[in-house]
Design an enzyme around this catalytic site. Structure first.
Site, PDB file in Angstrom:
ATOM      1  N   ARG A  44       4.099  -1.132  67.224  1.00 48.74           N
ATOM      2  CA  ARG A  44       4.972   0.025  67.428  1.00 48.74           C
ATOM      3  C   ARG A  44       4.567   0.722  68.696  1.00 48.74           C
ATOM      4  NH1 ARG A  44       5.543   4.249  62.597  1.00 48.74           N
ATOM      5  NH2 ARG A  44       3.432   4.671  63.279  1.00 48.74           N
ATOM      6  N   THR A  69       7.673   5.926  71.336  1.00 51.24           N
ATOM      7  CA  THR A  69       9.060   5.805  70.851  1.00 51.24           C
ATOM      8  C   THR A  69       9.121   5.375  69.381  1.00 51.24           C
ATOM      9  OG1 THR A  69       9.190   3.468  71.431  1.00 51.24           O
ATOM     10  CG2 THR A  69       9.783   5.045  73.156  1.00 51.24           C
ATOM     11  N   ASP A 125      -3.953   4.171  59.400  1.00 51.71           N
ATOM     12  CA  ASP A 125      -3.490   3.014  60.176  1.00 51.71           C
ATOM     13  C   ASP A 125      -4.039   1.734  59.536  1.00 51.71           C
ATOM     14  OD1 ASP A 125      -2.700   2.472  63.506  1.00 51.71           O
ATOM     15  OD2 ASP A 125      -3.481   0.877  62.213  1.00 51.71           O
ATOM     16  N   ASP A 177      -5.962  -0.796  61.897  1.00 52.35           N
ATOM     17  CA  ASP A 177      -7.283  -0.304  62.287  1.00 52.35           C
ATOM     18  C   ASP A 177      -8.261  -0.352  61.113  1.00 52.35           C
ATOM     19  OD1 ASP A 177      -6.665   0.151  64.927  1.00 52.35           O
ATOM     20  OD2 ASP A 177      -6.070   2.236  64.609  1.00 52.35           O
TER      21      ASP A 177
HETATM   22  C1  PRP Z   1       1.963  -0.968  61.611  1.00 51.43           C
HETATM   23  C2  PRP Z   1       2.291  -1.682  60.316  1.00 51.43           C
HETATM   24  C3  PRP Z   1       3.720  -2.071  60.499  1.00 51.43           C
HETATM   25  C4  PRP Z   1       4.262  -0.935  61.316  1.00 51.43           C
HETATM   26  C5  PRP Z   1       5.051  -0.049  60.412  1.00 51.43           C
HETATM   27  O1  PRP Z   1       1.720  -1.874  62.607  1.00 51.43           O
HETATM   28  O2  PRP Z   1       1.446  -2.762  60.040  1.00 51.43           O
HETATM   29  O3  PRP Z   1       3.882  -3.311  61.179  1.00 51.43           O
HETATM   30  O4  PRP Z   1       3.145  -0.212  61.849  1.00 51.43           O
HETATM   31  O5  PRP Z   1       5.681   0.942  61.153  1.00 51.43           O
HETATM   32  P1  PRP Z   1       7.263   1.016  61.292  1.00 51.43           P
HETATM   33  O6  PRP Z   1       7.830   0.786  59.917  1.00 51.43           O
HETATM   34  O7  PRP Z   1       7.476   2.415  61.785  1.00 51.43           O
HETATM   35  O8  PRP Z   1       7.707  -0.015  62.279  1.00 51.43           O
HETATM   36  P2  PRP Z   1       1.241  -1.402  64.061  1.00 51.43           P
HETATM   37  O9  PRP Z   1       2.406  -1.196  64.954  1.00 51.43           O
HETATM   38  O10 PRP Z   1       0.291  -0.254  63.917  1.00 51.43           O
HETATM   39  O11 PRP Z   1       0.521  -2.669  64.615  1.00 51.43           O
HETATM   40  P3  PRP Z   1      -0.798  -3.421  64.066  1.00 51.43           P
HETATM   41  O12 PRP Z   1      -0.441  -4.052  62.748  1.00 51.43           O
HETATM   42  O13 PRP Z   1      -1.038  -4.428  65.137  1.00 51.43           O
HETATM   43  O14 PRP Z   1      -1.901  -2.430  63.933  1.00 51.43           O
HETATM   44  N1  URA Z   2       1.545   2.031  60.408  1.00 50.99           N
HETATM   45  C1  URA Z   2       0.406   2.232  59.703  1.00 50.99           C
HETATM   46  O1  URA Z   2      -0.521   1.431  59.792  1.00 50.99           O
HETATM   47  N2  URA Z   2       0.316   3.327  58.936  1.00 50.99           N
HETATM   48  C2  URA Z   2       1.316   4.206  58.813  1.00 50.99           C
HETATM   49  O2  URA Z   2       1.168   5.196  58.063  1.00 50.99           O
HETATM   50  C3  URA Z   2       2.489   3.987  59.553  1.00 50.99           C
HETATM   51  C4  URA Z   2       2.589   2.877  60.330  1.00 50.99           C
END
Ligand code: PRP
Ligand code: URA
Length: 212
Positions: free
Chosen positions: A107, A111, A203, A206
């Site tokens: 994400r 944005t 997160d 993380d």
């Molecule tokens: C997190 C999560 C989803 C997304 C959800 O990933 O694992 O993929 O956010 O958010 P959304 O419904 O608003 O799209 P992130 O973008 O943090 O990436 P990562 O898994 O690489 O940490």
């Molecule tokens: N992605 C995450 O990992 N946690 C949240 O709460 C939202 C998006």
């Protein structure tokens, strides 16, 4: 829960208990990773409940008999990188012959829109029942984009499995993809101003990989 007609909330005590530990900010990386894998396995039990079965003959040490095996289309699982990867092994323990595709999305923190950086699917993905994995459904942008990629590649049968969903994310996915069933362990209250689920678990990527 009738409010969201495409959504199954899994109230099983083991799922709810593990989810509570997962939410706890004091749960460390090792335990967090184990819990995500265990939750995926427990959720997989429900997600695969309606697989079609057929009868076959088997010979026990006593006699021949008819018994059931899974029939019909083959399965595929598609974790959304990174955090969805934490659920893949749990699901594979239940369905070890499933092929695995990967969709890389992150994400944009400003944005909140999903950015694609990787996509590798089984060659016969279009003929498989695909289960998309991601612990978090927040705005729904990532899951919705992943489902669109799959549909663009001819996939017709898609289920989405999230550990925690926000109402906003459920709305986004069900509006864009009313044919997709969603399975979750919890529907939380809302998103905060940074697009994080409240109360959520922070997160997921993380916490799985210790990157913060
Ligand atoms: C997190 C999560 C989803 C997304 C959800 O990933 O694992 O993929 O956010 O958010 P959304 O419904 O608003 O799209 P992130 O973008 O943090 O990436 P990562 O898994 O690489 O940490
Ligand atoms: N992605 C995450 O990992 N946690 C949240 O709460 C939202 C998006």
């Amino acid at each position: 829960m009738d409010k969201y007609k495409n959504v199954t909330v899994m109230e099983h005590p083991l799922i709810q208990h593990k989810l509570t530990i997962l939410r706890d900010k004091n749960t460390g990386v090792k335990e967090f990773r184990e819990l995500v894998e265990e939750l995926a396995m427990l959720m997989g039990y429900e997600v695969t409940r309606n697989l079609t079965v057929e009868e076959t003959e088997v010979e026990t040490p006593i006699c021949k008999t008819r018994s059931k095996i899974i029939a019909g289309k083959k399965l595929g699982i598609v974790p959304i990188l990174r955090a969805g990867l934490g659920m893949a092994d749990g699901m594979l323990r239940l369905i070890p012959t499933a092929k695995v595709g990967h969709i890389g999305l992150y994400r944009n923190p400003d944005t909140l829109m999903p950015v694609e950086y990787y996509c590798k699917l089984p060659v016969d993905a279009a003929e498989r029942d695909i289960i998309v994995l991601d612990p978090m459904l927040a705005t729904g942008g990532s899951a919705s984009a992943a489902i669109s990629f799959l549909k663009d590649r001819g996939v017709k049968s898609i289920k989405l499995v999230n550990i925690i969903a926000a109402p906003e994310g459920i709305r986004t996915v069900t509006e864009a993809h009313p044919d997709v069933e969603i399975f979750v362990a919890a529907i939380d209250k809302k998103l905060n101003g940074h697009g994080y689920i409240v109360p959520g678990l922070g997160d997921a990527g993380d916490r799985l990989y210790g990157t913060k």
